[in-house]
Scaffold this motif. Sequence first.
Motif, mmCIF file in Angstrom:
data_model
loop_
_atom_site.group_PDB
_atom_site.id
_atom_site.type_symbol
_atom_site.label_atom_id
_atom_site.label_comp_id
_atom_site.label_asym_id
_atom_site.label_seq_id
_atom_site.Cartn_x
_atom_site.Cartn_y
_atom_site.Cartn_z
ATOM 1 N N ASN A 271 0.858 -1.183 0.000
ATOM 2 C CA ASN A 271 0.000 0.000 0.000
ATOM 3 C C ASN A 271 0.898 1.239 0.000
ATOM 4 O O ASN A 271 1.583 1.494 0.995
ATOM 5 N N PRO A 272 0.927 2.013 -1.087
ATOM 6 C CA PRO A 272 1.852 3.147 -1.178
ATOM 7 C C PRO A 272 1.665 4.215 -0.115
ATOM 8 O O PRO A 272 2.574 5.013 0.126
ATOM 9 N N THR A 273 0.508 4.255 0.541
ATOM 10 C CA THR A 273 0.273 5.311 1.532
ATOM 11 C C THR A 273 0.789 4.943 2.920
ATOM 12 O O THR A 273 0.914 5.827 3.783
ATOM 13 N N SER A 478 -0.782 -1.844 -7.456
ATOM 14 C CA SER A 478 -0.998 -1.107 -6.208
ATOM 15 C C SER A 478 -0.548 0.347 -6.315
ATOM 16 O O SER A 478 -0.913 1.171 -5.473
ATOM 17 N N PHE A 479 0.234 0.670 -7.359
ATOM 18 C CA PHE A 479 0.710 2.042 -7.547
ATOM 19 C C PHE A 479 -0.042 2.763 -8.667
ATOM 20 O O PHE A 479 0.361 3.851 -9.066
ATOM 21 N N ALA A 480 -1.118 2.178 -9.160
ATOM 22 C CA ALA A 480 -1.799 2.735 -10.330
ATOM 23 C C ALA A 480 -2.245 4.173 -10.118
ATOM 24 O O ALA A 480 -2.228 4.988 -11.056
ATOM 25 N N GLU A 481 -2.644 4.532 -8.885
ATOM 26 C CA GLU A 481 -3.127 5.886 -8.616
ATOM 27 C C GLU A 481 -2.047 6.803 -8.039
ATOM 28 O O GLU A 481 -2.329 7.954 -7.696
ATOM 29 N N VAL A 482 -0.833 6.312 -7.933
ATOM 30 C CA VAL A 482 0.281 7.160 -7.472
ATOM 31 C C VAL A 482 0.639 8.110 -8.603
ATOM 32 O O VAL A 482 0.819 7.693 -9.752
ATOM 33 N N SER A 483 0.767 9.365 -8.298
ATOM 34 C CA SER A 483 0.808 10.409 -9.331
ATOM 35 C C SER A 483 1.840 10.162 -10.424
ATOM 36 O O SER A 483 1.523 10.250 -11.622
#
Length: 622
Positions: A271-273, A478-483
């Motif tokens: 989870n990147p967050t 899991s990083f698809a929405e990371v800018s």
Amino acid sequence: MITGARPDSDATSASVFLADYVRDYVLGALTPELARFMLDASVCTDLDASLAAELTGQTQAGRMLEECVRLGLFLDRFAVPGSTRYRWHGAFAKTCSSLLATDDPARFIAVHRRAAIHLRHSDPIASLSHSLRAGDIGAARSTLLSCWLGLALNGHATDVETAATRIMEYLPADPELLLIRACATDALGDHHLAHDLFRRGQAQIMASGTADDDVVLDIARLFVSDEAEQVCAAHARVREVIVGGAVTGVLTDQVAVNTLLAWAEVRHPTNPTLPAEHFAAAARELRVQEPMQWPRALGGVAFGHVWAGHLRLARHALDEISERIGPIDPRTAGDTLNASATMAAGLVAHLSGDPTTTSRLFTALTAGHVDASAASVARLMLACAAADGGDLAACRRAAIGVQDIPVETLHGVPWGVFRETAIAVLEEAIGNHERALRIARKHLHRTDLPLVALALSGVLRRADQYSESLIQLRSLRSFAEVSYIKVSTLITAAVMRRHNGDHEAAHDVCEAALAVAASEGIRLPFGVRETAVRRLLGEHVHHGTQYEDFIGACLAADVSGAVAGVLSHREREVYRQLQTSRTLPEIAQELGVSVNTVKTHQRSIYRKLDVSSRRDAVRVGL
């Protein structure tokens, strides 16, 4: 020498002779009360009035320390912020300790126990030493279990390893001490011995049937293990405990635990967050415990924000560090706290399309005293910066540095992939495109290395291999929405649509990419080497966009390249504006000059670039 006296001693060694002298001519010349005070207080070479009172039981300990200083009794006084400290001469303190141990062993043990209790939180290493000198192995073990993680993470791994080894002389079958030694040994760089110690300790605990409840084992797994499944399970268990608030033992140091959880999540991402959450929790705890250290902990917070793709928040954290303790100095990157800030600032520079700053910051992280993992990431980023900057000399230097990236997997990170990625971007930069593509295709389906995917997808995109570039980026689910991943994915999809003739869809997707990129200041995918992307941007300006200024700033990078050699400073400013859809009066207003001045510069630009229209002039820079 001062008294002219000489002990009547038949001592056969200097230490025995000195002990006789101290007993007969130093302590013997004092009042019994002061002599007893000195014997007890000298158990700690460095002390203050509070510690002296604890050691001696004297409520007037501060006054008696001052009396020792006045009499010249081998005690120095010096000021520190907020208090006064005292230091016994080392040889004198050692001699007094020897006398106390010989003449009154019970008192010797009692004083050391009092010292251990008093110093447990303020100086745990010293506390451990006092417990061991008192023969209180249980207290030494308890102190080590409560403090070892923070010490190992903050540059005191040697002390942890030494303490664990000394305690194991009395408790040779203790598996938790084996695990602590494993973590300290790993922090010191001997990964193979660390894994051997870890396996032995883990096997003993699992054989006892208590593995599911052993927090030290879970912490050691986060610290040492290469097994992603094992690390993720340990991460979940430890996180559940600290979120629930039922913390004991090693988990009471929540600054260290949250820091470890953050880095474990970076090594084995789910989870990147999460890293940002853990770094923030560590910073909050540190703000309460040590307010002076708190701003430096923001380096981890900044890194966590970068990892999650929140570059604006990362810049804010970095700015706060600069405001409170001064600008980030790459020369201090060897400091664990500063290393995180340096890495965060370097990644922000890289994603912002600034190879010069990227190179300056990451160069500091390749020094020998910096953590090996940070140094390996830095060498990859130096290769990317050299390639982005187009500096062949820098590429050669980066290629030499790449040889120091390990080829084996350590802490679950496949460093061989980082090494090959650095080689790929450098090979592309010097024109060996086929080799670069072979490496990129070899790692198409990696799901856990966002920096690697970002670099290799760029190699594929610049070679017009858009489908493969998208496969690489989309594998990072899991990083698809990371800018930074989202921007690269969208802009690659946009140029692929343009390449396939679907221009309207290309512009729609391009606008979506710009929306994310502009909000976070991400310019990396629009750099000077991205020919197809920049051509699409030039067309997109005239198609219509909300992000004209952002596009202009991205395309302006060309003016510092080939065009810069023929245009004056003012002409470069006008040229940047010509790359937008602004009219000549709007350009004049933006630059604060007359329309005629803009027209004059425009004619000069056309002449120097050997073009006859604005569209042709813009195309020169694409």
